[in-house]
Design a protein around this motif. Sequence first.
Motif, PDB file in Angstrom:
ATOM      1  N   LYS A 255      13.916  -9.363  -8.104  1.00 14.00           N
ATOM      2  CA  LYS A 255      13.813 -11.006  -8.500  1.00 14.00           C
ATOM      3  C   LYS A 255      12.708 -11.035  -9.230  1.00 14.00           C
ATOM      4  O   LYS A 255      12.540 -11.670 -10.257  1.00 14.00           O
TER       5      LYS A 255
ATOM      6  N   GLN B  54      14.783  -6.307  -2.776  1.00 14.55           N
ATOM      7  CA  GLN B  54      15.636  -7.332  -3.535  1.00 14.55           C
ATOM      8  C   GLN B  54      14.507  -8.439  -4.103  1.00 14.55           C
ATOM      9  O   GLN B  54      14.611  -8.840  -5.395  1.00 14.55           O
ATOM     10  N   GLN B  55      13.679  -8.691  -3.210  1.00 10.84           N
ATOM     11  CA  GLN B  55      12.621  -9.736  -3.706  1.00 10.84           C
ATOM     12  C   GLN B  55      11.920  -9.263  -4.825  1.00 10.84           C
ATOM     13  O   GLN B  55      11.505  -9.895  -5.863  1.00 10.84           O
TER      14      GLN B  55
ATOM     15  N   MET C 136      15.325 -12.511   2.334  1.00  8.99           N
ATOM     16  CA  MET C 136      15.606 -11.548   1.449  1.00  8.99           C
ATOM     17  C   MET C 136      14.910 -10.440   1.474  1.00  8.99           C
ATOM     18  O   MET C 136      13.712 -10.453   1.851  1.00  8.99           O
TER      19      MET C 136
END
Length: 138
Positions: free
Chosen positions: A9, A5-6, A1
């Motif tokens: 999240k 994006q990580q 990922m």
Amino acid sequence: MPKVQQTLKISALKLAAKKAYNNAYAPYSNFFVGAAALTKAGNIVSGCNVENASYGLTVCAERNCIAQAIINGEQEFQTLVIYTEQEKLTPPCGACRQVIAEFLEQSAVVTVVNHLEQQISWTVKQLLPDAFTPKDLV
Ligand SMILES: [Zn+2]
């Protein structure tokens, strides 16, 4: 990922854990906890601690979070975030470590955050070395 994006999240997990924290039922200990997990499918599930007048029936946020995912048909997780408003960052209890080891890989990361934006992380293996897991039953 990808890293961005990580990061998004993890931020979403912190928010979900804090939201669950606000629903915690902890009239006896006043130790409110929320947890949120990212499933392997990319969904966020959450849970809070639920105490009982019969104290032994109390269930921690981490175990309720994992149970919520299982109820929704998911049993694999990428990471777990736990939220409290304690100034001292507190790790998962022993019972939760055992349940976490059942469903998260040994290399998965568990992070505790608080309202002061402090955080500490461990791998599942650090939380429960030499865990008894389903692999021991074969
Ligand atoms: Zn626990």
